[in-house]
Every structure is written in structure tokens, then in C-alpha cells.
Design a protein around this motif. Structure first.
Motif, PDB file in Angstrom:
ATOM      1  N   LYS A 254       0.735  -0.962   0.177  1.00 20.60           N
ATOM      2  CA  LYS A 254      -0.126   0.349  -0.136  1.00 20.60           C
ATOM      3  C   LYS A 254       1.271   1.273   0.322  1.00 20.60           C
ATOM      4  N   ILE A 255       0.497   2.793  -0.361  1.00 21.59           N
ATOM      5  CA  ILE A 255       0.785   4.017  -1.009  1.00 21.59           C
ATOM      6  C   ILE A 255       0.109   4.779  -0.514  1.00 21.59           C
ATOM      7  N   VAL A 256       0.808   5.557  -0.595  1.00 27.13           N
ATOM      8  CA  VAL A 256      -0.071   7.204  -0.278  1.00 27.13           C
ATOM      9  C   VAL A 256       0.349   7.744  -1.874  1.00 27.13           C
ATOM     10  N   ASP A 257      -0.124   8.066  -2.499  1.00 24.13           N
ATOM     11  CA  ASP A 257      -0.111   8.275  -3.700  1.00 24.13           C
ATOM     12  C   ASP A 257       0.716   9.763  -3.355  1.00 24.13           C
ATOM     13  N   TRP A 258       1.619  10.533  -3.846  1.00 25.28           N
ATOM     14  CA  TRP A 258       2.762  11.359  -4.051  1.00 25.28           C
ATOM     15  C   TRP A 258       1.729  12.634  -4.509  1.00 25.28           C
ATOM     16  N   ILE A 259       1.267  13.858  -4.630  1.00 28.44           N
ATOM     17  CA  ILE A 259       1.256  14.300  -5.583  1.00 28.44           C
ATOM     18  C   ILE A 259       1.843  15.870  -5.658  1.00 28.44           C
ATOM     19  N   GLU A 260       2.269  16.623  -6.413  1.00 32.00           N
ATOM     20  CA  GLU A 260       4.151  17.492  -6.948  1.00 32.00           C
ATOM     21  C   GLU A 260       3.036  18.347  -6.270  1.00 32.00           C
ATOM     22  N   ILE A 261       3.786  18.936  -5.978  1.00 28.71           N
ATOM     23  CA  ILE A 261       3.557  20.996  -5.310  1.00 28.71           C
ATOM     24  C   ILE A 261       4.417  21.723  -5.786  1.00 28.71           C
ATOM     25  N   ASP A 262       4.020  22.859  -6.490  1.00 32.73           N
ATOM     26  CA  ASP A 262       4.210  23.249  -7.586  1.00 32.73           C
ATOM     27  C   ASP A 262       4.563  24.868  -6.627  1.00 32.73           C
ATOM     28  N   PHE A 263       6.232  24.790  -5.908  1.00 33.83           N
ATOM     29  CA  PHE A 263       6.422  25.689  -5.448  1.00 33.83           C
ATOM     30  C   PHE A 263       6.023  27.431  -5.669  1.00 33.83           C
ATOM     31  N   GLN A 264       6.252  27.847  -6.599  1.00 34.44           N
ATOM     32  CA  GLN A 264       6.558  28.942  -7.771  1.00 34.44           C
ATOM     33  C   GLN A 264       4.409  29.134  -7.188  1.00 34.44           C
ATOM     34  N   ILE A 265       3.703  28.514  -6.310  1.00 36.94           N
ATOM     35  CA  ILE A 265       1.951  29.074  -6.869  1.00 36.94           C
ATOM     36  C   ILE A 265       2.364  28.262  -5.257  1.00 36.94           C
ATOM     37  N   GLN A 266       2.267  27.457  -4.595  1.00 33.97           N
ATOM     38  CA  GLN A 266       1.306  26.762  -3.096  1.00 33.97           C
ATOM     39  C   GLN A 266       3.205  27.085  -2.381  1.00 33.97           C
ATOM     40  N   LYS A 267       2.456  28.132  -0.894  1.00 35.44           N
ATOM     41  CA  LYS A 267       3.868  27.820  -0.012  1.00 35.44           C
ATOM     42  C   LYS A 267       3.523  26.981   0.819  1.00 35.44           C
ATOM     43  N   PRO A 268       4.540  26.886   0.939  1.00 37.59           N
ATOM     44  CA  PRO A 268       4.284  25.862   2.226  1.00 37.59           C
ATOM     45  C   PRO A 268       3.517  26.461   4.110  1.00 37.59           C
ATOM     46  N   PHE A 269       2.742  25.658   4.806  1.00 40.59           N
ATOM     47  CA  PHE A 269       1.950  26.146   5.806  1.00 40.59           C
ATOM     48  C   PHE A 269       2.648  25.632   6.614  1.00 40.59           C
ATOM     49  N   SER A 270       3.440  26.089   8.000  1.00 38.70           N
ATOM     50  CA  SER A 270       4.507  25.895   8.592  1.00 38.70           C
ATOM     51  C   SER A 270       2.541  25.029   9.806  1.00 38.70           C
ATOM     52  N   VAL A 271       2.317  23.898  10.089  1.00 40.12           N
ATOM     53  CA  VAL A 271       1.293  22.608  11.101  1.00 40.12           C
ATOM     54  C   VAL A 271       2.085  23.080  11.966  1.00 40.12           C
ATOM     55  N   ASP A 272       3.623  22.172  12.358  1.00 38.41           N
ATOM     56  CA  ASP A 272       3.632  22.219  14.037  1.00 38.41           C
ATOM     57  C   ASP A 272       3.324  22.334  14.831  1.00 38.41           C
ATOM     58  N   LYS A 273       2.724  23.315  15.046  1.00 38.10           N
ATOM     59  CA  LYS A 273       2.069  23.752  16.691  1.00 38.10           C
ATOM     60  C   LYS A 273       0.761  22.432  16.640  1.00 38.10           C
ATOM     61  N   ILE A 274       0.082  22.185  15.457  1.00 37.07           N
ATOM     62  CA  ILE A 274      -1.734  21.766  15.064  1.00 37.07           C
ATOM     63  C   ILE A 274      -0.646  20.440  15.414  1.00 37.07           C
ATOM     64  N   VAL A 275       0.092  19.336  14.990  1.00 32.44           N
ATOM     65  CA  VAL A 275       0.748  18.172  15.102  1.00 32.44           C
ATOM     66  C   VAL A 275       1.325  18.370  16.318  1.00 32.44           C
ATOM     67  N   LYS A 276       1.647  18.693  17.162  1.00 33.14           N
ATOM     68  CA  LYS A 276       2.558  18.661  17.579  1.00 33.14           C
ATOM     69  C   LYS A 276       2.378  17.769  18.994  1.00 33.14           C
ATOM     70  N   PRO A 277       0.899  17.250  19.820  1.00 28.93           N
ATOM     71  CA  PRO A 277       0.402  16.381  20.456  1.00 28.93           C
ATOM     72  C   PRO A 277       0.685  15.082  19.716  1.00 28.93           C
ATOM     73  N   ILE A 278       0.893  15.270  18.069  1.00 28.77           N
ATOM     74  CA  ILE A 278       0.888  13.162  17.452  1.00 28.77           C
ATOM     75  C   ILE A 278       2.980  13.443  17.706  1.00 28.77           C
ATOM     76  N   MET A 279       3.243  13.946  17.795  1.00 30.14           N
ATOM     77  CA  MET A 279       4.575  14.052  16.761  1.00 30.14           C
ATOM     78  C   MET A 279       4.877  12.901  18.107  1.00 30.14           C
ATOM     79  N   PRO A 280       4.769  12.668  19.230  1.00 27.32           N
ATOM     80  CA  PRO A 280       5.555  12.089  19.892  1.00 27.32           C
ATOM     81  C   PRO A 280       5.625  10.191  19.252  1.00 27.32           C
TER      82      PRO A 280
END
Length: 125
Positions: free
Chosen positions: A13-39
Motif C-alpha cells: 500500500k502507498i499514499v500517492d505523491w502529489i507534486e507541489i508547485d512551490f512557485q504557486i503553493q507556499k508551505p504552511f507550517s502546521v507544527d503547532k497543530i501536529v505537536k500532540p502526535i509527534m511523540p
């Protein structure tokens, strides 16, 4: 044909990769949201280290998730994962930056990965 950037989940099983165009789509940091699951992700980081391999450092197989779950209250982890999933789904961003994983994900790719982990955790209840 599989893309070299697809995320392996084990058992073919895989998760299909979706190509990101960084010229158009800027990454949004979700670090604060995902913090509870990072351990939990720390216990999945068994292939390499995230600083070197990014998402490829993690083993997302059901076996690895089951082994990681031994270190946590599964109901508590399910609560955190479901809460994080809903918060991320509601965001008006299409690219997520997850520093702890040294990776930028298309929103749908990361949500699909979280769904796999949630379903695997439910099997461990």
C-alpha cells in the motif's frame, strides 16, 4: 506505476505523491497543530533519521504502528490523531510543512497518511 516519492505504508500500500508547485503553493507550517502526535511519530522513525531522509525515515507499516502503540494509551492517541486530522482538514492551505518530519506535504497526502495511522490504531484497540 509508483512514483519514487510515494509514501510506503507496507503490504504494497502507498499514499500517492502529489507534486507541489512551490512557485504557486507556499508551505504552511502546521507544527503547532501536529505537536500532540509527534511523540508517536518518533517511534515510527526507524528507517533513518528525519534530518537525512525526511518522510522516508519513517516506517508507516501496520506492524510498526502496532509496535509504536505499545508505548501509548491507544484511545488517547486516537483522540489526538482525530483532533489533528480535523484541524488540518479545516485549514485553507494546500501544502503543509512539518518540521519534525523535515518534509512538505500536499494537504491530501498528509491527511491520507493520518487516515492510515488512525485506521491502524483502531485495529489495536
Amino acid at each position: 506505476m509508483a512514483n519514487k516519492n510515494d509514501i510506503e505504508l507496507g503490504d504494497g500500500k502507498i499514499v500517492d505523491w502529489i507534486e507541489i508547485d512551490f512557485q504557486i503553493q507556499k508551505p504552511f507550517s502546521v507544527d503547532k497543530i501536529v505537536k500532540p502526535i509527534m511523540p508517536f511519530f518518533g517511534y515510527l522513525e526507524t528507517v533513518c533519521v528525519h534530518e537525512c531522509c525526511g518522510v522516508d525515515a519513517f516506517d508507516f507499516s501496520e506492524k510498526s504502528i502496532r509496535e509504536a502503540a505499545i508505548n501509548f494509551d491507544v484511545d488517547g492517541q486516537l483522540f489526538y490523531f482525530l483532533e489533528v486530522y480535523e484541524k488540518l482538514k479545516a485549514l485553507n492551505a494546500e501544502v503543509f510543512e512539518v518540521t519534525r518530519m523535515n518534509y512538505n506535504f500536499a494537504k491530501n497526502v498528509f491527511l491520507e497518511l493520518l487516515t492510515h495511522i488512525i485506521e491502524s490504531l483502531k485495529k489495536n484497540k
